[in-house]
Design a protein around this motif. Sequence first.
Motif, mmCIF file in Angstrom:
data_model
loop_
_atom_site.group_PDB
_atom_site.id
_atom_site.type_symbol
_atom_site.label_atom_id
_atom_site.label_comp_id
_atom_site.label_asym_id
_atom_site.label_seq_id
_atom_site.Cartn_x
_atom_site.Cartn_y
_atom_site.Cartn_z
ATOM 1 N N GLU A 97 -30.016 2.171 -25.589
ATOM 2 C CA GLU A 97 -30.134 0.887 -26.293
ATOM 3 C C GLU A 97 -28.859 0.052 -26.168
ATOM 4 O O GLU A 97 -28.909 -1.168 -26.054
ATOM 5 C CB GLU A 97 -30.440 1.169 -27.763
ATOM 6 N N HIS A 98 -27.725 0.718 -26.216
ATOM 7 C CA HIS A 98 -26.454 0.039 -25.986
ATOM 8 C C HIS A 98 -25.899 0.513 -24.652
ATOM 9 O O HIS A 98 -25.733 1.712 -24.448
ATOM 10 C CB HIS A 98 -25.436 0.374 -27.067
ATOM 11 N N LYS A 99 -25.578 -0.446 -23.809
ATOM 12 C CA LYS A 99 -25.035 -0.117 -22.491
ATOM 13 C C LYS A 99 -23.771 0.730 -22.616
ATOM 14 O O LYS A 99 -22.846 0.358 -23.324
ATOM 15 C CB LYS A 99 -24.718 -1.414 -21.752
ATOM 16 N N GLY A 100 -23.757 1.862 -21.933
ATOM 17 C CA GLY A 100 -22.561 2.704 -21.953
ATOM 18 C C GLY A 100 -22.588 3.789 -23.015
ATOM 19 O O GLY A 100 -21.774 4.709 -22.986
ATOM 20 N N ALA A 101 -23.526 3.684 -23.955
ATOM 21 C CA ALA A 101 -23.539 4.646 -25.063
ATOM 22 C C ALA A 101 -23.960 6.042 -24.595
ATOM 23 O O ALA A 101 -23.399 7.046 -25.014
ATOM 24 C CB ALA A 101 -24.466 4.162 -26.176
ATOM 25 N N ALA A 102 -24.958 6.108 -23.710
ATOM 26 C CA ALA A 102 -25.504 7.408 -23.312
ATOM 27 C C ALA A 102 -24.417 8.308 -22.733
ATOM 28 O O ALA A 102 -24.240 9.451 -23.165
ATOM 29 C CB ALA A 102 -26.632 7.213 -22.296
ATOM 30 N N ALA A 103 -23.677 7.811 -21.775
ATOM 31 C CA ALA A 103 -22.648 8.623 -21.134
ATOM 32 C C ALA A 103 -21.576 9.026 -22.141
ATOM 33 O O ALA A 103 -21.126 10.170 -22.166
ATOM 34 C CB ALA A 103 -22.021 7.856 -19.970
ATOM 35 N N ARG A 104 -21.200 8.098 -22.990
ATOM 36 C CA ARG A 104 -20.132 8.349 -23.935
ATOM 37 C C ARG A 104 -20.537 9.405 -24.961
ATOM 38 O O ARG A 104 -19.790 10.328 -25.266
ATOM 39 C CB ARG A 104 -19.788 7.054 -24.662
ATOM 40 N N ILE A 105 -21.727 9.251 -25.511
ATOM 41 C CA ILE A 105 -22.182 10.194 -26.538
ATOM 42 C C ILE A 105 -22.422 11.564 -25.918
ATOM 43 O O ILE A 105 -22.058 12.596 -26.483
ATOM 44 C CB ILE A 105 -23.463 9.656 -27.219
ATOM 45 N N THR A 106 -23.023 11.586 -24.744
ATOM 46 C CA THR A 106 -23.315 12.869 -24.109
ATOM 47 C C THR A 106 -22.029 13.606 -23.732
ATOM 48 O O THR A 106 -21.939 14.826 -23.856
ATOM 49 C CB THR A 106 -24.208 12.650 -22.876
ATOM 50 N N ALA A 107 -21.027 12.859 -23.313
ATOM 51 C CA ALA A 107 -19.749 13.493 -22.978
ATOM 52 C C ALA A 107 -19.110 14.105 -24.214
ATOM 53 O O ALA A 107 -18.341 15.063 -24.120
ATOM 54 C CB ALA A 107 -18.809 12.471 -22.354
ATOM 55 N N ALA A 108 -19.422 13.565 -25.380
ATOM 56 C CA ALA A 108 -18.782 14.028 -26.614
ATOM 57 C C ALA A 108 -19.502 15.219 -27.232
ATOM 58 O O ALA A 108 -19.045 15.770 -28.232
ATOM 59 C CB ALA A 108 -18.728 12.876 -27.617
ATOM 60 N N LEU A 109 -20.615 15.646 -26.617
ATOM 61 C CA LEU A 109 -21.468 16.669 -27.260
ATOM 62 C C LEU A 109 -20.715 17.935 -27.640
ATOM 63 O O LEU A 109 -20.974 18.531 -28.678
ATOM 64 C CB LEU A 109 -22.631 17.033 -26.335
ATOM 65 N N GLY A 110 -19.816 18.382 -26.810
ATOM 66 C CA GLY A 110 -19.132 19.638 -27.107
ATOM 67 C C GLY A 110 -17.723 19.458 -27.644
ATOM 68 O O GLY A 110 -16.971 20.417 -27.727
ATOM 69 N N ASP A 111 -17.375 18.220 -28.001
ATOM 70 C CA ASP A 111 -15.999 17.927 -28.391
ATOM 71 C C ASP A 111 -15.925 17.520 -29.861
ATOM 72 O O ASP A 111 -16.212 16.386 -30.210
ATOM 73 C CB ASP A 111 -15.476 16.801 -27.498
ATOM 74 N N PRO A 112 -15.523 18.451 -30.726
ATOM 75 C CA PRO A 112 -15.482 18.159 -32.164
ATOM 76 C C PRO A 112 -14.447 17.096 -32.528
ATOM 77 O O PRO A 112 -14.523 16.502 -33.591
ATOM 78 C CB PRO A 112 -15.117 19.502 -32.801
ATOM 79 N N GLY A 113 -13.506 16.816 -31.630
ATOM 80 C CA GLY A 113 -12.477 15.823 -31.935
ATOM 81 C C GLY A 113 -12.881 14.406 -31.576
ATOM 82 O O GLY A 113 -12.151 13.466 -31.860
ATOM 83 N N SER A 114 -14.047 14.278 -30.958
ATOM 84 C CA SER A 114 -14.472 12.947 -30.529
ATOM 85 C C SER A 114 -14.829 12.061 -31.712
ATOM 86 O O SER A 114 -15.281 12.538 -32.746
ATOM 87 C CB SER A 114 -15.694 13.095 -29.629
ATOM 88 N N PRO A 115 -14.645 10.746 -31.560
ATOM 89 C CA PRO A 115 -15.087 9.845 -32.627
ATOM 90 C C PRO A 115 -16.596 9.870 -32.817
ATOM 91 O O PRO A 115 -17.098 9.434 -33.842
ATOM 92 C CB PRO A 115 -14.606 8.467 -32.143
ATOM 93 N N PHE A 116 -17.310 10.415 -31.839
ATOM 94 C CA PHE A 116 -18.768 10.455 -31.944
ATOM 95 C C PHE A 116 -19.280 11.800 -32.449
ATOM 96 O O PHE A 116 -20.485 12.047 -32.413
ATOM 97 C CB PHE A 116 -19.406 10.183 -30.583
#
Lengths: 182, 182
Positions: A97-116
Motif C-alpha cells: 500500500e505504501h511504496k517501499g514498505a514491503a521491503a523495509r518491513i520484511t527486512a525487519a522481521l528478525g530484528d528486534p531493534g528495528s523501528p518496525f
Amino acid sequence: MRADAQRNRDRIVEVARALFRSKGFDAVSMDEVAKGAEVGAGTLYRHFPTKESLYDAVLEAWADRVNAAVDRALTLDGPAREQLLSWLSDYAAMLTEHKGAAARITAALGDPGSPFAAKCQTYLGANQRVIEKLDSALRPGVEAMQISRLVGGVAAVVDNSELPADAAASMLAIVADGLLAS
Amino acid sequence: MRADAQRNRDRIVEVARALFRSKGFDAVSMDEVAKGAEVGAGTLYRHFPTKESLYDAVLEAWADRVNAAVDRALTLDGPAREQLLSWLSDYAAMLTEHKGAAARITAALGDPGSPFAAKCQTYLGANQRVIEKLDSALRPGVEAMQISRLVGGVAAVVDNSELPADAAASMLAIVADGLLAS
DNA sequence: TGCAAAGCGGAGAGAGTCTCCGTATAGTTC
DNA sequence: GAACTATACGGAGACTCTCTCCGCTTTGCA
C-alpha cells in the motif's frame, strides 16, 4: 506533551503519510515533510529522530487492519486453499500500500531493534493464527516466519517493479500451493 | 582505449568488487572506491557514469556461471523436483553473492532501460530453459518471469536479513513445490 | 622530438540527513 | 494577570553522498 507540540506532531504525520503514499519512502525528503507541515527541521527531528521512525508512525494504523484481514479470511466458507489465498493477497496488498514498505518491513522481521519491530510482531502473530487454523491442510513444519518472509518477498518485488494485481496473484498462488500439504 | 585508462579501469573494478562484496552496494561510497583504486573522482566517473554502472561491471562474469548452473542442474540424474531445487538454490546463491544484488537485479527484470538489462536476459533465458526441460512436471502456464521474480524475491529477503542457508533452502523448497504441477 | 587527443584528479555543486543552540511560547504559581 | 521555568520551535550549518567541470598531465603517433 504541550498542546503546540501535539498539533505539530499530528500535522507532521498527516503530511508525511500523504507524501510517502504518493511518492514512496526514498523519494520523500525530510525537508519536504518539514516544509509541508510548516515546521522547522529541528521540530521534525525532535518528534521523529530518524526518517524511519517517522515512517513507523505513518504506518501505525495497520496492525488493526491486519488482524481484521485474518479474521475475515479464516471465517470464509470454502476450502483451506481459498482461505489461505484470500489472506495472502490481503497481506500482500497491505504491504504494497505504501511504496517501499514491503521491503523495509520484511527486512525487519528478525530484528528486534528495528523501528518496525512492533509491526513485525503483528504480522508474525497473524501468520501464526493462520497456521493454527489451517494446520492439517498445510505442509508439515511450516512456520509463521517463513510465510511472512515469502509473502514479504513477493510483495517487495511487486512493489519495486510496480506489477499489476494479476502478476502478484499468480505468484501468490504458487506460494500458496507450496505452503499447502502436497 | 589508452593503456593508462585500461589499467585504471581494471583497478577500479577490482577494488569495487572487493568492497561491494564485503560491505554491500549502499555502504560503499564512490569516494571510497576512488581512493582505494588511487584515482580521482573524475576518473572514476568517466569510466562509470553512475554507481549502478560500476556495479554492473563488477557483476560482469556472472552470465557464464548462470548458464553453467542450469546445465549442471538439468543433467542431474533424479526426479524433476531435485533438478528444480538444485537450480533454484544455485540461482539464489548467485544472487546473494554480492550484498544488495538480488533486490537490484530482480527490480530490473522488467525494465529494458536498466543497467542490468543484459543480466536479466541471462536469468530469464536460464529459467526459460528450465521450463522447457521440465515442462510436463511443472504447473501449467508457469513463466520464466514468474520464476525469476519469485526466486529473486526470496534471495532479496535472504540477503537483506542475512539468513542462514537452511532458512533459504526451506523457502525455496516451498516455492519449488508450488512450481511443480499439483 | 613535437603535438593533438585522450585521460587525469580534485575542488565544488547540489541534495540529503541530522544537530546545535539562541529564541519564543505554553502552562503553572502566586 | 504577571512572572517564571520547562518545553518546544526553527533555521543555519555540519557532514556525507553522488556526480560535474575544467585546468593540467600523459600517451602514442608522425
